[in-house]
Design an enzyme around this catalytic site. Structure first.
Site, PDB file in Angstrom:
ATOM      1  N   HIS A 159       0.802  -1.225   0.000  1.00  0.00           N
ATOM      2  CA  HIS A 159       0.000   0.000   0.000  1.00  0.00           C
ATOM      3  C   HIS A 159       0.835   1.276   0.000  1.00  0.00           C
ATOM      4  O   HIS A 159       0.354   2.324  -0.458  1.00  0.00           O
ATOM      5  CB  HIS A 159      -0.946   0.017   1.212  1.00  0.00           C
ATOM      6  CG  HIS A 159      -2.177  -0.812   1.029  1.00  0.00           C
ATOM      7  ND1 HIS A 159      -2.180  -2.178   1.177  1.00  0.00           N
ATOM      8  CD2 HIS A 159      -3.457  -0.463   0.717  1.00  0.00           C
ATOM      9  CE1 HIS A 159      -3.404  -2.636   0.965  1.00  0.00           C
ATOM     10  NE2 HIS A 159      -4.198  -1.621   0.689  1.00  0.00           N
ATOM     11  N   ASP A 184      -5.941  -3.263   7.703  1.00  0.00           N
ATOM     12  CA  ASP A 184      -6.888  -3.261   6.582  1.00  0.00           C
ATOM     13  C   ASP A 184      -7.135  -4.695   6.108  1.00  0.00           C
ATOM     14  O   ASP A 184      -7.418  -4.937   4.941  1.00  0.00           O
ATOM     15  CB  ASP A 184      -6.386  -2.381   5.439  1.00  0.00           C
ATOM     16  CG  ASP A 184      -7.527  -1.812   4.596  1.00  0.00           C
ATOM     17  OD1 ASP A 184      -8.567  -1.440   5.171  1.00  0.00           O
ATOM     18  OD2 ASP A 184      -7.385  -1.745   3.367  1.00  0.00           O
TER      19      ASP A 184
END
Length: 253
Positions: A115, A138
């Protein structure tokens, strides 16, 4: 709607004070993410803040001024900073620039190697410090499972080498990250000491959520939820509510 990430746009809700109050009436709301530039957003921020709910800004194309207004209304966090939001530009810092600049905002980071570029992790950690940087996973239901096809809600996603995407695209769809790996990653990247990484994983989120009186620190009077790590920061044991739920062999002697 322009920054849904992997969220099915059919499930997005425009900011609506009546809906927000219905959610609050249902109880149990601790944190909400919204895009502050949308009509009606600031009224929802204020209502949530007054009810003790943490408002986090994300999935957004907000300009810097939008974020300033949201912070004035009570917003205190940024959802997976730099992901699913407009870019940082020298003449329009947007949400990422405001996240780095405004001291009221705590920045979430997904340190899974997919990410965020390592330099971005270090940049945020230096700008915000451990007290305003927190680690999130996440993670989706595929975390801990083998690569292949999995479900995110009712959507099919693909996991390859631990990286989760929507099929046939490069769109990230959550992660398979676990918190122990996030802690190791932020230390390995030179973004935090072990002590600061532990704060980012435990103390800072507890403070943000308003539960630091019982969580987030090894202190008398707090819940006995403890994680024991090896010298290389791999997981050795877990204690939940004072009871062992995992204990590797070395801890049994």
């Amino acid at each position: 709607p322009a920054r849904p990430g992997a969220i099915d746009p059919r499930h997005l809700l425009a900011p609506d004070l009546a809906v927000a109050r219905r959610l609050l009436d249902g109880g149990g709301v601790r944190l909400m993410t919204l895009a502050p530039e949308l009509p009606g957003a600031l009224a929802v921020v204020a209502a949530m803040r007054s009810a003790g709910v943490v408002v986090s800004l994300g999935h957004s194309e907000a300009g810097y001024a939008d974020v300033v207004a949201a912070v004035a209304a009570g917003a205190r966090s940024v959802t997976h900073t730099f992901n699913a939001m407009g870019p940082l530009h020298q003449r329009e810092p947007g949400l990422p620039g405001a996240a780095l600049d405004l001291p009221e905002l705590t920045c979430e980071l997904i340190c899974d190697g997919h990410h965020l570029h390592p330099a971005v992790v270090r940049l945020v950690a230096r700008a915000k410090g451990a007290a305003r940087t927190l680690l999130v996973t996440d993670a989706i239901a595929a975390a801990g499972l083998e690569d292949g096809s999995h479900l995110l809600g009712d959507q099919q996603v693909e996991v390859r080498d631990g990286r989760v995407t929507l099929p046939g695209t490069d769109t990230l769809a959550g992660s398979t990250l676990t918190m122990d790996r996030a802690l190791r990653e932020v230390v390995a990247l030179g973004a935090a000491s072990v002590e600061d990484a532990a704060r980012m994983a435990a103390t800072t989120p507890a403070e943000l959520l308003g539960i630091a009186d019982r969580r987030g620190a090894i202190t008398p009077g707090r819940d006995a939820d403890l994680v024991i790590l090896e010298e290389d920061l791999t997981l050795a044991g877990v204690i939940a509510r004072g009871e062992w739920v995992r204990r590797d062999a070395a801890l049994r002697t």
